[in-house]
Design an enzyme around this catalytic site. Structure first.
Site, PDB file in Angstrom:
ATOM      1  N   HIS A 118       0.852  -1.194   0.000  1.00  0.00           N
ATOM      2  CA  HIS A 118       0.000   0.000   0.000  1.00  0.00           C
ATOM      3  C   HIS A 118       0.883   1.238   0.000  1.00  0.00           C
ATOM      4  CE1 HIS A 118      -3.157   2.835   1.208  1.00  0.00           C
ATOM      5  NE2 HIS A 118      -3.982   1.927   0.712  1.00  0.00           N
ATOM      6  N   GLU A 146      -7.885  -5.158  -0.422  1.00  0.00           N
ATOM      7  CA  GLU A 146      -8.394  -5.961  -1.547  1.00  0.00           C
ATOM      8  C   GLU A 146      -8.294  -7.464  -1.299  1.00  0.00           C
ATOM      9  OE1 GLU A 146      -9.952  -4.171  -3.246  1.00  0.00           O
ATOM     10  OE2 GLU A 146      -8.911  -2.540  -4.248  1.00  0.00           O
TER      11      GLU A 146
HETATM   12  N1  COA Z   1       4.148  -7.373  -4.740  1.00  0.00           N
HETATM   13  C1  COA Z   1       5.449  -7.295  -5.093  1.00  0.00           C
HETATM   14  N2  COA Z   1       6.176  -6.190  -4.997  1.00  0.00           N
HETATM   15  C2  COA Z   1       5.560  -5.092  -4.515  1.00  0.00           C
HETATM   16  C3  COA Z   1       4.229  -5.090  -4.111  1.00  0.00           C
HETATM   17  C4  COA Z   1       3.514  -6.289  -4.243  1.00  0.00           C
HETATM   18  N3  COA Z   1       2.232  -6.375  -3.911  1.00  0.00           N
HETATM   19  N4  COA Z   1       3.893  -3.870  -3.664  1.00  0.00           N
HETATM   20  C5  COA Z   1       4.990  -3.100  -3.805  1.00  0.00           C
HETATM   21  N5  COA Z   1       5.993  -3.848  -4.316  1.00  0.00           N
HETATM   22  C6  COA Z   1       7.334  -3.399  -4.629  1.00  0.00           C
HETATM   23  C7  COA Z   1       7.269  -2.346  -5.693  1.00  0.00           C
HETATM   24  O1  COA Z   1       7.343  -2.935  -6.972  1.00  0.00           O
HETATM   25  C8  COA Z   1       8.456  -1.505  -5.375  1.00  0.00           C
HETATM   26  O2  COA Z   1       9.583  -2.130  -5.954  1.00  0.00           O
HETATM   27  P1  COA Z   1      10.615  -1.285  -6.846  1.00  0.00           P
HETATM   28  O3  COA Z   1      11.139  -0.221  -5.908  1.00  0.00           O
HETATM   29  O4  COA Z   1      11.592  -2.316  -7.232  1.00  0.00           O
HETATM   30  O5  COA Z   1       9.803  -0.731  -7.962  1.00  0.00           O
HETATM   31  C9  COA Z   1       8.592  -1.615  -3.865  1.00  0.00           C
HETATM   32  O6  COA Z   1       7.884  -2.774  -3.483  1.00  0.00           O
HETATM   33  C10 COA Z   1       8.067  -0.461  -3.090  1.00  0.00           C
HETATM   34  O7  COA Z   1       6.729  -0.271  -3.448  1.00  0.00           O
HETATM   35  P2  COA Z   1       5.872   0.818  -2.690  1.00  0.00           P
HETATM   36  O8  COA Z   1       6.487   2.164  -2.904  1.00  0.00           O
HETATM   37  O9  COA Z   1       5.606   0.361  -1.312  1.00  0.00           O
HETATM   38  O10 COA Z   1       4.538   0.662  -3.491  1.00  0.00           O
HETATM   39  P3  COA Z   1       3.709   1.797  -4.193  1.00  0.00           P
HETATM   40  O11 COA Z   1       3.303   2.806  -3.205  1.00  0.00           O
HETATM   41  O12 COA Z   1       4.386   2.267  -5.411  1.00  0.00           O
HETATM   42  O13 COA Z   1       2.459   0.935  -4.677  1.00  0.00           O
HETATM   43  C11 COA Z   1       0.630  -0.459  -4.569  1.00  0.00           C
HETATM   44  C12 COA Z   1       1.396   0.614  -3.830  1.00  0.00           C
HETATM   45  C13 COA Z   1      -0.658  -0.753  -3.836  1.00  0.00           C
HETATM   46  C14 COA Z   1       0.287   0.041  -5.978  1.00  0.00           C
HETATM   47  C15 COA Z   1       1.507  -1.733  -4.644  1.00  0.00           C
HETATM   48  O14 COA Z   1       1.801  -2.187  -3.360  1.00  0.00           O
HETATM   49  C16 COA Z   1       0.866  -2.824  -5.476  1.00  0.00           C
HETATM   50  O15 COA Z   1       0.972  -2.813  -6.700  1.00  0.00           O
HETATM   51  N6  COA Z   1       0.159  -3.801  -4.820  1.00  0.00           N
HETATM   52  C17 COA Z   1      -0.502  -4.833  -5.546  1.00  0.00           C
HETATM   53  C18 COA Z   1      -1.818  -4.332  -6.133  1.00  0.00           C
HETATM   54  C19 COA Z   1      -2.860  -4.121  -5.076  1.00  0.00           C
HETATM   55  O16 COA Z   1      -3.061  -4.939  -4.201  1.00  0.00           O
HETATM   56  N7  COA Z   1      -3.575  -2.974  -5.190  1.00  0.00           N
HETATM   57  C20 COA Z   1      -4.618  -2.608  -4.259  1.00  0.00           C
HETATM   58  C21 COA Z   1      -4.198  -1.470  -3.409  1.00  0.00           C
HETATM   59  S1  COA Z   1      -5.369  -1.103  -2.140  1.00  0.00           S
END
Ligand code: COA
Length: 378
Positions: A253, A311
């Site tokens: 998140h 989710e």
């Molecule tokens: N699975 C694998 N890797 C993940 C991840 C996940 N669910 N969530 C974050 N990461 C990775 C990112 O790819 C990022 O890696 P990078 O620096 O190599 O690009 C790193 O962890 C840091 O990510 P972060 O900054 O914490 O995430 P964000 O704020 O950019 O994105 C989300 C937040 C929700 C978009 C992301 O966690 C995600 O895509 N989750 C899966 C989709 C989901 O469940 N969405 C519903 C949200 S309520």
């Protein structure tokens, strides 16, 4: 000078509004909606959260009934419009159909309550009509004597849902109705800041919600649970996903660094359903996969606490309520539209066009000798 200000993609940690609607505490794992912890609200009904968000206080009996009637009128009005927009509701993708259906509504200069009831009513009617159309079934006419969640389930299946299932849907809609500056809410506020209408703001918000990084995740969460199949397979499967460069749906998140408080609330709703004899085919596996995913992600990104988001258990809950996975994101919209309307009203009161700046990193004409600062500030 704008050209030298630090830049971080994704507006991360940027404050874009002051709001009295909700507090999202990412470190403490708390969500407060208009002064109430989300755990306190979860047993209420959709009409209650509409009142809380739109009026600023939980509704008393008379107001509750007025909201119930307003939502029922919204459903009846949308049902009457179905003949006009049946072609747009015919698409392959439920969110595309819903977006087109809502876009066909007339924008009227109405109070947030009336617009909110029209939009919430239309979302419920259109998503149900889309699903029934896929099954070759005619839409069901709304029952204006029923509460919103109750009738939404009836519009889908054609018959009254058992009370525990209605409670489960109410609990879901209340839990996800408002969550600060999510991408779709921010989108709605940007549109509202131009003094455009609430229907346009919600159409834009629906486009934002559709993405798998926001409201599009729960369908893929069930796909993931199906692909994993058994607890024994979880760690191997999850590692394979990360090795392939894919994200684990339902985890991570932008704001929460601990487990999303809504995951607790929805898991509790699932436990309540189980105690009433409505058991989920996925809950046991989901709990095991959550544990494995947290371990695998901790090893993968030890510095970033990637924990369960809303989710994950949304997928399990909506499934046990009998909602097909193609409708998971539209049902999210059915609840979140209450929050969008409240934010649109808040943004309207601010009445200041949202227009941030960018940094230009492209080429300059040769005549621009030292003009980069001027262009960057444009
Ligand atoms: N699975 C694998 N890797 C993940 C991840 C996940 N669910 N969530 C974050 N990461 C990775 C990112 O790819 C990022 O890696 P990078 O620096 O190599 O690009 C790193 O962890 C840091 O990510 P972060 O900054 O914490 O995430 P964000 O704020 O950019 O994105 C989300 C937040 C929700 C978009 C992301 O966690 C995600 O895509 N989750 C899966 C989709 C989901 O469940 N969405 C519903 C949200 S309520």
């Amino acid at each position: 000078m704008h050209g030298t200000k630090p830049f971080r993609a994704g507006l991360e940690d940027v404050i874009v509004a002051e709001t009295a609607l909700s507090l999202v505490d990412g470190e403490g794992g708390r969500l407060v909606v208009r002064g109430f912890a989300i755990e306190e609200l979860a047993a209420l009904r959709f009409e209650d959260i509409c009142g809380l968000l739109w009026d600023g206080a939980l509704p008393g009996p008379a107001r509750w009934e007025a909201i119930r009637r307003g939502l029922a009128e919204g459903r009846v009005e949308a049902h009457a419009a179905l003949a006009r927009c049946s072609a747009v509701l015919d698409g392959e993708d439920a969110m595309e159909a819903l977006r087109a259906g809502i876009a066909s509504l007339h924008a009227q200069g109405e109070a947030p309550f009336r617009t909110g009831c029209r939009l919430a009513g239309a979302i419920a009617v259109f998503l149900a009509a889309w699903q029934r159309g896929r099954l070759g079934l005619a839409p069901v006419a709304p029952d204006p004597t029923r509460a919103h969640a109750d009738d939404l389930l009836r519009l889908l299946s054609g018959s009254a849902a058992p009370a525990p299932i209605v409670r489960g849907l109410d609990s879901y809609l209340v839990t996800i109705a408002e969550h600060g500056m999510s991408a779709s809410t921010f989108t709605a506020r940007v549109v509202a800041s131009t003094r455009s209408d609430a229907v346009s703001a919600c159409v834009a918000a629906l486009g934002s919600l559709k993405g798998p990084l926001h409201g599009g995740a729960p369908g893929p969460v069930l796909d993931m649970l199906d692909a994993i199949g058994s607890e024994a397979n979880a760690t191997r499967w999850l590692r394979g996903e990360l090795a392939a460069g894919r994200r684990i749906m339902g985890l991570g998140h932008r704001v929460y660094r601990v487990r999303d408080p809504r995951a607790f609330v929805l898991e509790r709703a699932l436990a309540a359903l189980e105690s009433e004899g409505v058991a989920s085919r996925y809950l046991g596996l989901a709990r095991a996969v959550e544990g494995a995913a947290v371990e695998v992600l901790d090893a993968h990104r030890p510095e970033r606490k990637l924990r369960t988001n809303v989710e994950f258990y949304t997928a399990v809950l909506l499934d046990v309520l009998g909602i097909p996975r193609a409708l998971f994101t539209p049902v999210f919209a059915a609840g979140r539209c209450a929050g969008w309307l409240a934010h649109i009203a808040e943004e309207r009161a601010v009445d200041r066009l949202i227009r941030p700046r960018q940094r230009y990193v492209g080429p300059l004409p040769p005549s621009f000798e030292s003009g980069s600062a001027r262009v960057a500030a444009g």
